[in-house]
Design a protein around this motif. Structure first.
Motif, PDB file in Angstrom:
ATOM      1  N   MET A 108       0.864  -1.134   0.158  1.00  0.00           N
ATOM      2  CA  MET A 108      -0.128   0.137   0.225  1.00  0.00           C
ATOM      3  C   MET A 108       1.174   1.560  -0.025  1.00  0.00           C
ATOM      4  N   LEU A 109       2.134   1.105   1.396  1.00  0.00           N
ATOM      5  CA  LEU A 109       2.822   1.705   0.785  1.00  0.00           C
ATOM      6  C   LEU A 109       3.189   2.483  -0.577  1.00  0.00           C
ATOM      7  N   VAL A 110       4.210   1.638  -0.925  1.00  0.00           N
ATOM      8  CA  VAL A 110       4.162   1.806  -3.168  1.00  0.00           C
ATOM      9  C   VAL A 110       3.539   2.921  -3.599  1.00  0.00           C
ATOM     10  N   ALA A 127      13.766   1.012  -2.282  1.00  0.00           N
ATOM     11  CA  ALA A 127      13.319  -0.487  -1.489  1.00  0.00           C
ATOM     12  C   ALA A 127      11.773  -0.666  -2.072  1.00  0.00           C
ATOM     13  N   ALA A 128      11.161   0.042  -2.922  1.00  0.00           N
ATOM     14  CA  ALA A 128      10.332  -0.453  -3.971  1.00  0.00           C
ATOM     15  C   ALA A 128      11.050  -2.050  -4.887  1.00  0.00           C
ATOM     16  N   VAL A 129      12.263  -1.081  -5.343  1.00  0.00           N
ATOM     17  CA  VAL A 129      12.811  -2.095  -6.293  1.00  0.00           C
ATOM     18  C   VAL A 129      13.149  -3.485  -5.981  1.00  0.00           C
ATOM     19  N   PHE A 130      13.981  -3.059  -4.890  1.00  0.00           N
ATOM     20  CA  PHE A 130      14.813  -4.414  -4.362  1.00  0.00           C
ATOM     21  C   PHE A 130      13.314  -5.210  -3.241  1.00  0.00           C
ATOM     22  N   LEU A 131      12.417  -4.713  -3.454  1.00  0.00           N
ATOM     23  CA  LEU A 131      11.459  -5.196  -2.696  1.00  0.00           C
ATOM     24  C   LEU A 131      10.941  -7.063  -3.786  1.00  0.00           C
ATOM     25  N   HIS A 157      14.244  -9.594  -3.195  1.00  0.00           N
ATOM     26  CA  HIS A 157      13.838  -9.756  -2.369  1.00  0.00           C
ATOM     27  C   HIS A 157      12.644 -11.412  -2.425  1.00  0.00           C
ATOM     28  N   PHE A 158      12.041 -11.055  -3.017  1.00  0.00           N
ATOM     29  CA  PHE A 158      10.892 -11.863  -3.919  1.00  0.00           C
ATOM     30  C   PHE A 158      11.495 -13.385  -5.011  1.00  0.00           C
ATOM     31  N   PHE A 159      12.388 -12.759  -4.947  1.00  0.00           N
ATOM     32  CA  PHE A 159      13.062 -14.005  -5.715  1.00  0.00           C
ATOM     33  C   PHE A 159      13.524 -14.811  -4.435  1.00  0.00           C
TER      34      PHE A 159
END
Length: 179
Positions: free
Chosen positions: A2-4, A155-159, A163-165
């Motif tokens: 939601m923040l993204v 942070a969003a790109v990293f997430l 992170h997801f991978f």
């Protein structure tokens, strides 16, 4: 998430897609309220986790293993593991066996502290403009907006990639097939 969604809509408010998102929320004002509410929830979760770990460490202070194989604290073994992993990537060695937490999981965990400080701190400066303006010059708003947005995008790109991978999509994270 939601923040993204709300943050990028506010950051890129002049774009048609951002206007559509704000329209879905009802207005830019409602979007900002949802963004700030989500930020408070995320900060609450962050501080609750800090309190939990602080309590856990306090209870086992005498025997707490700060640098052992089950610790999230980075240690020299992580550098060795990273070098071994790169050697394996290039076919120069066997696949390394890691302790409880891999070097990338530790990086993923500790990166949150940097992000919360940078995004949270700049967000508070922007959230309370009267207080900020009473103690800082006007250019601080421009710097805080830039830092808040750029760090949030990072942070969003990293997430959404690393992170997801590493935590959700790596094949060795899946349970073995039922035979």
């Amino acid at each position: 998430m939601m923040l993204v969604l709300t943050g990028t809509a506010v950051l890129f408010a002049d774009n048609a897609w951002a206007k559509s998102i704000m329209h879905l929320f009802g207005s830019p004002k409602v979007t900002a309220i949802v963004h700030r509410t989500s930020a408070v929830i995320m900060l609450g979760i962050f501080f609750a986790q800090l309190a939990y770990f602080s309590g856990r460490i306090a209870r086992t202070w005498e025997t707490f293993d700060w640098f052992g194989p089950t610790s999230l604290v980075p240690r020299w073994q992580d550098l060795t593991d990273m070098i071994s992993m790169f050697r394996w990537f290039f076919g120069e060695g066997p696949r390394p066996v890691f302790d409880r937490w891999t070097y990338w999981e530790k990086f993923d965990y500790w990166a949150v502290f940097w992000g919360m400080a940078i995004i949270g701190g700049s967000g508070f400066l922007l959230w309370f403009p009267n207080v900020t303006a009473s103690v800082a010059p006007g250019w601080v708003f421009n710097v805080a907006t830039l830092i808040h947005g750029e760090e949030a995008i990072l942070a969003a790109v990293f997430l959404f990639t690393v992170h997801f991978f590493n935590n959700h999509f790596r094949p060795d994270k899946y349970p073995p097939p039922i035979s």
